[in-house]
Design a protein around this motif. Structure first.
Motif, PDB file in Angstrom:
ATOM      1  N   PHE A  68      40.333  14.802 125.161  1.00 25.49           N
ATOM      2  CA  PHE A  68      40.924  15.682 124.160  1.00 25.49           C
ATOM      3  C   PHE A  68      40.170  15.592 122.833  1.00 25.49           C
ATOM      4  O   PHE A  68      39.953  16.598 122.163  1.00 25.49           O
ATOM      5  CB  PHE A  68      42.408  15.376 123.948  1.00 25.49           C
ATOM      6  N   ARG A  69      39.747  14.405 122.480  1.00 22.67           N
ATOM      7  CA  ARG A  69      38.952  14.239 121.257  1.00 22.67           C
ATOM      8  C   ARG A  69      37.680  15.082 121.344  1.00 22.67           C
ATOM      9  O   ARG A  69      37.300  15.778 120.393  1.00 22.67           O
ATOM     10  CB  ARG A  69      38.603  12.761 121.045  1.00 22.67           C
ATOM     11  N   LEU A  70      37.025  15.070 122.487  1.00 23.16           N
ATOM     12  CA  LEU A  70      35.814  15.875 122.680  1.00 23.16           C
ATOM     13  C   LEU A  70      36.127  17.375 122.609  1.00 23.16           C
ATOM     14  O   LEU A  70      35.365  18.150 122.029  1.00 23.16           O
ATOM     15  CB  LEU A  70      35.155  15.533 124.010  1.00 23.16           C
ATOM     16  N   VAL A  71      37.255  17.773 123.189  1.00 24.23           N
ATOM     17  CA  VAL A  71      37.679  19.179 123.135  1.00 24.23           C
ATOM     18  C   VAL A  71      37.850  19.607 121.679  1.00 24.23           C
ATOM     19  O   VAL A  71      37.394  20.680 121.271  1.00 24.23           O
ATOM     20  CB  VAL A  71      38.989  19.376 123.937  1.00 24.23           C
ATOM     21  N   ARG A  72      38.503  18.763 120.889  1.00 25.48           N
ATOM     22  CA  ARG A  72      38.711  19.073 119.463  1.00 25.48           C
ATOM     23  C   ARG A  72      37.386  19.121 118.723  1.00 25.48           C
ATOM     24  O   ARG A  72      37.148  20.008 117.911  1.00 25.48           O
ATOM     25  CB  ARG A  72      39.611  18.022 118.802  1.00 25.48           C
ATOM     26  N   GLU A  73      36.511  18.152 118.988  1.00 24.63           N
ATOM     27  CA  GLU A  73      35.220  18.112 118.309  1.00 24.63           C
ATOM     28  C   GLU A  73      34.381  19.347 118.599  1.00 24.63           C
ATOM     29  O   GLU A  73      33.615  19.800 117.750  1.00 24.63           O
ATOM     30  CB  GLU A  73      34.442  16.853 118.713  1.00 24.63           C
ATOM     31  N   GLN A  74      34.514  19.890 119.797  1.00 25.58           N
ATOM     32  CA  GLN A  74      33.750  21.076 120.188  1.00 25.58           C
ATOM     33  C   GLN A  74      34.400  22.373 119.712  1.00 25.58           C
ATOM     34  O   GLN A  74      33.869  23.452 119.940  1.00 25.58           O
ATOM     35  CB  GLN A  74      33.586  21.122 121.711  1.00 25.58           C
ATOM     36  N   GLY A  75      35.566  22.289 119.080  1.00 30.85           N
ATOM     37  CA  GLY A  75      36.242  23.475 118.554  1.00 30.85           C
ATOM     38  C   GLY A  75      36.878  24.350 119.620  1.00 30.85           C
ATOM     39  O   GLY A  75      37.122  25.536 119.392  1.00 30.85           O
ATOM     40  N   LEU A  76      37.148  23.775 120.790  1.00 29.70           N
ATOM     41  CA  LEU A  76      37.666  24.583 121.887  1.00 29.70           C
ATOM     42  C   LEU A  76      39.119  25.024 121.672  1.00 29.70           C
ATOM     43  O   LEU A  76      39.511  26.083 122.166  1.00 29.70           O
ATOM     44  CB  LEU A  76      37.535  23.837 123.214  1.00 29.70           C
ATOM     45  N   ILE A  77      39.893  24.265 120.922  1.00 23.96           N
ATOM     46  CA  ILE A  77      41.289  24.658 120.699  1.00 23.96           C
ATOM     47  C   ILE A  77      41.363  25.998 119.982  1.00 23.96           C
ATOM     48  O   ILE A  77      42.155  26.871 120.337  1.00 23.96           O
ATOM     49  CB  ILE A  77      42.057  23.567 119.915  1.00 23.96           C
ATOM     50  N   ASP A  78      40.519  26.193 118.982  1.00 25.53           N
ATOM     51  CA  ASP A  78      40.543  27.465 118.260  1.00 25.53           C
ATOM     52  C   ASP A  78      39.975  28.606 119.095  1.00 25.53           C
ATOM     53  O   ASP A  78      40.083  29.765 118.714  1.00 25.53           O
ATOM     54  CB  ASP A  78      39.807  27.359 116.923  1.00 25.53           C
ATOM     55  N   GLY A  79      39.403  28.296 120.237  1.00 24.69           N
ATOM     56  CA  GLY A  79      38.890  29.332 121.130  1.00 24.69           C
ATOM     57  C   GLY A  79      39.952  29.997 121.979  1.00 24.69           C
ATOM     58  O   GLY A  79      39.675  30.981 122.668  1.00 24.69           O
ATOM     59  N   PHE A  80      41.182  29.491 121.958  1.00 26.19           N
ATOM     60  CA  PHE A  80      42.258  30.141 122.705  1.00 26.19           C
ATOM     61  C   PHE A  80      42.583  31.483 122.076  1.00 26.19           C
ATOM     62  O   PHE A  80      42.477  31.665 120.865  1.00 26.19           O
ATOM     63  CB  PHE A  80      43.536  29.284 122.696  1.00 26.19           C
ATOM     64  N   ASP A  81      43.005  32.411 122.905  1.00 28.68           N
ATOM     65  CA  ASP A  81      43.428  33.713 122.412  1.00 28.68           C
ATOM     66  C   ASP A  81      44.601  34.182 123.264  1.00 28.68           C
ATOM     67  O   ASP A  81      44.676  33.859 124.463  1.00 28.68           O
ATOM     68  CB  ASP A  81      42.273  34.710 122.500  1.00 28.68           C
ATOM     69  N   PHE A  82      45.504  34.919 122.645  1.00 24.08           N
ATOM     70  CA  PHE A  82      46.688  35.428 123.334  1.00 24.08           C
ATOM     71  C   PHE A  82      46.800  36.917 123.070  1.00 24.08           C
ATOM     72  O   PHE A  82      46.398  37.406 122.012  1.00 24.08           O
ATOM     73  CB  PHE A  82      47.940  34.671 122.860  1.00 24.08           C
ATOM     74  N   TYR A  83      47.333  37.625 124.042  1.00 24.51           N
ATOM     75  CA  TYR A  83      47.299  39.080 124.020  1.00 24.51           C
ATOM     76  C   TYR A  83      48.599  39.639 124.570  1.00 24.51           C
ATOM     77  O   TYR A  83      49.075  39.189 125.616  1.00 24.51           O
ATOM     78  CB  TYR A  83      46.116  39.534 124.901  1.00 24.51           C
ATOM     79  N   TRP A  84      49.189  40.593 123.863  1.00 23.45           N
ATOM     80  CA  TRP A  84      50.367  41.287 124.381  1.00 23.45           C
ATOM     81  C   TRP A  84      49.897  42.279 125.429  1.00 23.45           C
ATOM     82  O   TRP A  84      49.154  43.216 125.141  1.00 23.45           O
ATOM     83  CB  TRP A  84      51.135  41.996 123.272  1.00 23.45           C
ATOM     84  N   ASN A  85      50.310  42.078 126.669  1.00 23.81           N
ATOM     85  CA  ASN A  85      49.900  42.894 127.797  1.00 23.81           C
ATOM     86  C   ASN A  85      50.852  44.078 127.915  1.00 23.81           C
ATOM     87  O   ASN A  85      51.960  43.952 128.420  1.00 23.81           O
ATOM     88  CB  ASN A  85      49.928  42.043 129.072  1.00 23.81           C
ATOM     89  N   VAL A  86      50.414  45.206 127.424  1.00 25.77           N
ATOM     90  CA  VAL A  86      51.227  46.413 127.419  1.00 25.77           C
ATOM     91  C   VAL A  86      51.627  46.821 128.834  1.00 25.77           C
ATOM     92  O   VAL A  86      52.777  47.171 129.090  1.00 25.77           O
ATOM     93  CB  VAL A  86      50.452  47.575 126.741  1.00 25.77           C
ATOM     94  N   ALA A  87      50.688  46.753 129.767  1.00 29.01           N
ATOM     95  CA  ALA A  87      50.930  47.232 131.130  1.00 29.01           C
ATOM     96  C   ALA A  87      52.047  46.467 131.828  1.00 29.01           C
ATOM     97  O   ALA A  87      52.885  47.052 132.508  1.00 29.01           O
ATOM     98  CB  ALA A  87      49.651  47.150 131.956  1.00 29.01           C
ATOM     99  N   ALA A  88      52.079  45.164 131.663  1.00 32.75           N
ATOM    100  CA  ALA A  88      53.052  44.341 132.377  1.00 32.75           C
ATOM    101  C   ALA A  88      54.190  43.845 131.483  1.00 32.75           C
ATOM    102  O   ALA A  88      55.167  43.292 131.975  1.00 32.75           O
ATOM    103  CB  ALA A  88      52.358  43.146 133.019  1.00 32.75           C
ATOM    104  N   GLY A  89      54.059  44.030 130.169  1.00 33.81           N
ATOM    105  CA  GLY A  89      55.093  43.556 129.266  1.00 33.81           C
ATOM    106  C   GLY A  89      55.158  42.039 129.194  1.00 33.81           C
ATOM    107  O   GLY A  89      56.245  41.463 129.125  1.00 33.81           O
TER     108      GLY A  89
END
Length: 150
Positions: A68-89
């Motif tokens: 997890f420390r390596l994940v944080r150091e690589q900035g991977l947490i901020d790489g997450f993205d979320f999207y409202w899926n209109v088609a499926a709600g």
């Protein structure tokens, strides 16, 4: 197994990608360019959805503190993205890609460990997505009526 780490800040939702770039998303028939659902998701993440999802995930993850420390150091947490899926709600998510050279050539991580990190990050995205859907997006509430317009 519980991951004993501090909950990081939620990811910042930048410009949305094409809907097909997200996991758990069926592409909509037509593209909607409104930012209202995206801004609402970002607000929900700030208001506790990220913390609740992360907390649930860390109680069940197999990721180690060093990983997890390596994940944080690589900035991977901020790489997450979320999207409202209109088609499926529902809420789709995009998990950050773990680079092939992650974290560095001299690291003790083997390819199998990188694959495990990818799987655990995907599980984090799924968990946060489910928290958003079940605890934050109240489809019957007037305050979220804009979702039904898309």
């Amino acid at each position: 197994m519980t991951l004993d780490v501090e909950i990081p800040d939620p990811p910042t939702l930048e410009e949305p990608q094409d809907a097909t770039e997200y996991d758990a998303v069926v592409g909509p028939d037509e593209r909607v360019d409104s930012t209202a659902p995206r801004e609402a998701l970002a607000a929900f993440l700030q208001d506790g959805a990220w913390e609740a999802g992360f907390d649930e995930w860390r109680d069940h993850t197999y990721m180690t503190e060093d990983e997890f420390r390596l994940v944080r150091e690589q900035g991977l947490i901020d790489g997450f993205d979320f999207y409202w899926n209109v088609a499926a709600g529902d809420v789709g998510y995009r998990t950050p890609a773990v680079p092939d050279d992650f974290p560095a050539p001299d690291s003790a991580l083997e390819r199998g460990e990188r694959q495990g990190i990818e799987e655990e990050l995907d599980e984090l995205g799924r968990t946060v997505s489910e928290v958003l859907e079940t605890d934050y997006i109240h489809r019957s509430g007037e305050e979220f009526g804009f979702f039904s317009d898309y």
